[in-house]
Design a protein around this motif. Sequence first.
Motif, PDB file in Angstrom:
ATOM      1  N   SER A 196       0.767  -1.115  -0.074  1.00  0.00           N
ATOM      2  CA  SER A 196      -0.112  -0.153  -0.006  1.00  0.00           C
ATOM      3  C   SER A 196       1.046   1.083  -0.014  1.00  0.00           C
ATOM      4  CB  SER A 196      -0.875  -0.036   1.036  1.00  0.00           C
ATOM      5  OG  SER A 196      -0.159   0.205   2.479  1.00  0.00           O
ATOM      6  N   LEU A 228       1.627  10.126   0.649  1.00  0.00           N
ATOM      7  CA  LEU A 228       0.637  10.920  -0.513  1.00  0.00           C
ATOM      8  C   LEU A 228       1.691  11.936  -1.213  1.00  0.00           C
ATOM      9  CD1 LEU A 228      -2.505  10.859   1.590  1.00  0.00           C
ATOM     10  CD2 LEU A 228      -1.636   9.112  -0.141  1.00  0.00           C
ATOM     11  N   THR A 235       0.631   8.338   4.835  1.00  0.00           N
ATOM     12  CA  THR A 235      -0.497   7.589   5.135  1.00  0.00           C
ATOM     13  C   THR A 235      -0.488   6.806   6.394  1.00  0.00           C
ATOM     14  OG1 THR A 235       0.583   5.457   4.273  1.00  0.00           O
ATOM     15  CG2 THR A 235      -0.493   6.980   2.679  1.00  0.00           C
ATOM     16  N   GLU A 236      -1.589   6.001   6.888  1.00  0.00           N
ATOM     17  CA  GLU A 236      -1.428   5.535   8.270  1.00  0.00           C
ATOM     18  C   GLU A 236      -0.291   4.350   8.236  1.00  0.00           C
ATOM     19  OE1 GLU A 236      -4.443   3.002  10.948  1.00  0.00           O
ATOM     20  OE2 GLU A 236      -5.361   3.781   9.439  1.00  0.00           O
TER      21      GLU A 236
END
Length: 286
Positions: free
Chosen positions: A49, A53, A61-62
């Motif tokens: 993933s 960004l 991102t998390e």
Amino acid sequence: MEITMDWELLRTFEAVVRLGSLTAAAKALGVSQSTVSRHLLRLEETAGSPLVLREAPLRLTERGSALLAAVLPMVDAALAARAALEDTPELHGEVTLSTVGELLRWTLAPRLPEFYRAYPRLRLRVLATNRLSSLAAGEADVALRMVRPQRGELVARRLRTETYTYFAAESLALDPAIPWLGLAGSLAEIPEQRHAERVFADRPPRLLVEDFESLGRAVEAGLGVAILARSFAARLHGVVEVAPWQIGAAGDDRVPSRDLWMVVHRSKQRVPRVRALLGWLAEVMR
């Protein structure tokens, strides 16, 4: 499935997050931007993933935030390992200081002969910038900062307190609508500028600059009123302190003072050449 993690990929990721762009990270690491991009893509393929960004400003991102939290102790450990290898009683080699240009020009540069008389085999590298160089990543050994660091394995010592107020050229006629001068760019968010924006909210600034010396020279030239450190204003010619009511500054709250901090990474504070620089700075800045 066992995953082999490449330290270079993690180091690249940390630099991108810390510096805020692929371009800045490439420059700091001494590699091409395509290499930085390739490293990020390989990490993201492993994660399955996105981690970053690619916006302006860059955002995590998390999954990226979780990875950063795991990587930072590794960066600290790598720096500690380097410091252990460099720990020698002989004072030679290079030591790096990060500070702002005004402190370098006004205070440190005139005292440099003393430093070299005491430590003739040391090489001093000074990064004069408003950007906060990262001690954790090894960009600098010691930093002089007007903000105390709140995270990381950093040791901070307060050297002195700077006080601020309003100054104008003594030849300038004062009135409640007098133009005000301020700071822009990397200095736009410091407490003095935010205070000026609040008390002069009824009128826009006449001039915004990105360094303290230019601001002081503009005041000296009679362009308007500005908030300056008292220690700096004392170096200017024909500049006097003025009261808030004379210049239409809304409210009577005092301009906040700020402390000057000497900061070093915990892993480096006992390296002899770093200790030498710390001692000299404490003497010069007291």
